[in-house]
Design a protein around this motif. Structure first.
Motif, mmCIF file in Angstrom:
data_model
loop_
_atom_site.group_PDB
_atom_site.id
_atom_site.type_symbol
_atom_site.label_atom_id
_atom_site.label_comp_id
_atom_site.label_asym_id
_atom_site.label_seq_id
_atom_site.Cartn_x
_atom_site.Cartn_y
_atom_site.Cartn_z
ATOM 1 N N ARG A 165 0.835 -1.202 0.000
ATOM 2 C CA ARG A 165 0.000 0.000 0.000
ATOM 3 C C ARG A 165 0.874 1.259 0.000
ATOM 4 O O ARG A 165 0.643 2.183 -0.780
ATOM 5 C CB ARG A 165 -0.936 -0.006 1.208
ATOM 6 N N LYS A 173 1.023 3.522 -3.377
ATOM 7 C CA LYS A 173 0.467 4.874 -3.195
ATOM 8 C C LYS A 173 1.469 5.930 -3.640
ATOM 9 O O LYS A 173 1.109 6.890 -4.343
ATOM 10 C CB LYS A 173 0.090 5.081 -1.725
ATOM 11 N N TRP A 193 -5.722 -7.010 -1.324
ATOM 12 C CA TRP A 193 -5.389 -5.592 -1.473
ATOM 13 C C TRP A 193 -5.013 -5.301 -2.925
ATOM 14 O O TRP A 193 -5.470 -4.314 -3.508
ATOM 15 C CB TRP A 193 -4.255 -5.184 -0.517
ATOM 16 N N ASN A 199 -6.906 -2.779 -5.819
ATOM 17 C CA ASN A 199 -6.162 -1.552 -6.112
ATOM 18 C C ASN A 199 -5.439 -1.588 -7.450
ATOM 19 O O ASN A 199 -4.418 -0.926 -7.617
ATOM 20 C CB ASN A 199 -5.175 -1.278 -4.973
#
Length: 169
Positions: A82, A86, A113, A117
């Motif tokens: 993440r 990001k 996840w 994403n």
């Protein structure tokens, strides 16, 4: 965490269509009683087990995380991904990302996840009885092909003269 994401992004002349991130860990043995050092049965040592992420095409480091000497769980893997994704998407919002890792990174939390994403992934699968049974026929077929190719390669190899004391003249 040591974060090289900005440097990696800046090193590209233009935004790539896709990047491949390799995630792995490395045993870092310790001597003494350092904080976070744990005994890891696989290595039979007290160690740290830092996670490192590389951009696979160039081999450039993206992130390195010093962490305890234990295999990361799914929540920790998802947290690392993440953070890295990001930061990359802040610079390159439309880039396709593929993450590759060994079987201990293929945890449910990490895969979920990634799926939520827009991150593709390839994780190894640890062997177990169910998987081995499903691939037994294919594995035997591949092994047979390898044996045939080795046999053909050996048959076509030139025979070299034997060198030794008797051939010295």
């Amino acid at each position: 965490m040591i974060d090289f994401i900005a440097q990696v992004c800046d090193s590209f002349a233009e935004v790539p269509r896709r990047i491949v991130l390799d995630i792995d860990d490395t045993e870092d043995r310790v001597h003494g009683r350092q904080e976070l050092a744990l005994f890891h049965a696989h290595y039979n040592e007290h160690c740290f087990l830092p996670i490192h992420v590389y951009e696979a095409t160039t081999g450039k480091p993206v992130a390195v995380i010093l962490r305890p000497g234990k295999t990361p769980d799914g929540a920790e893997v998802a947290l690392v991904l993440r953070h890295v994704v990001k930061r990359i998407r802040a610079r390159w919002p439309r880039v396709d990302i593929l993450v590759r890792g060994d079987s201990h990174y293929g945890r449910h939390e990490a895969m979920a996840w990634c799926e939520h994403n827009r991150v593709a992934y390839i994780f190894g699968l640890a062997g177990n009885k169910v998987l081995l049974a499903r691939v037994a026929g294919l594995a035997e077929e591949v092994a047979s092909r390898v044996r045939q190719r080795r046999s053909a390669a050996t048959a076509s190899s030139p025979t070299l003269p034997r060198l030794g004391p008797s051939s010295a003249g």
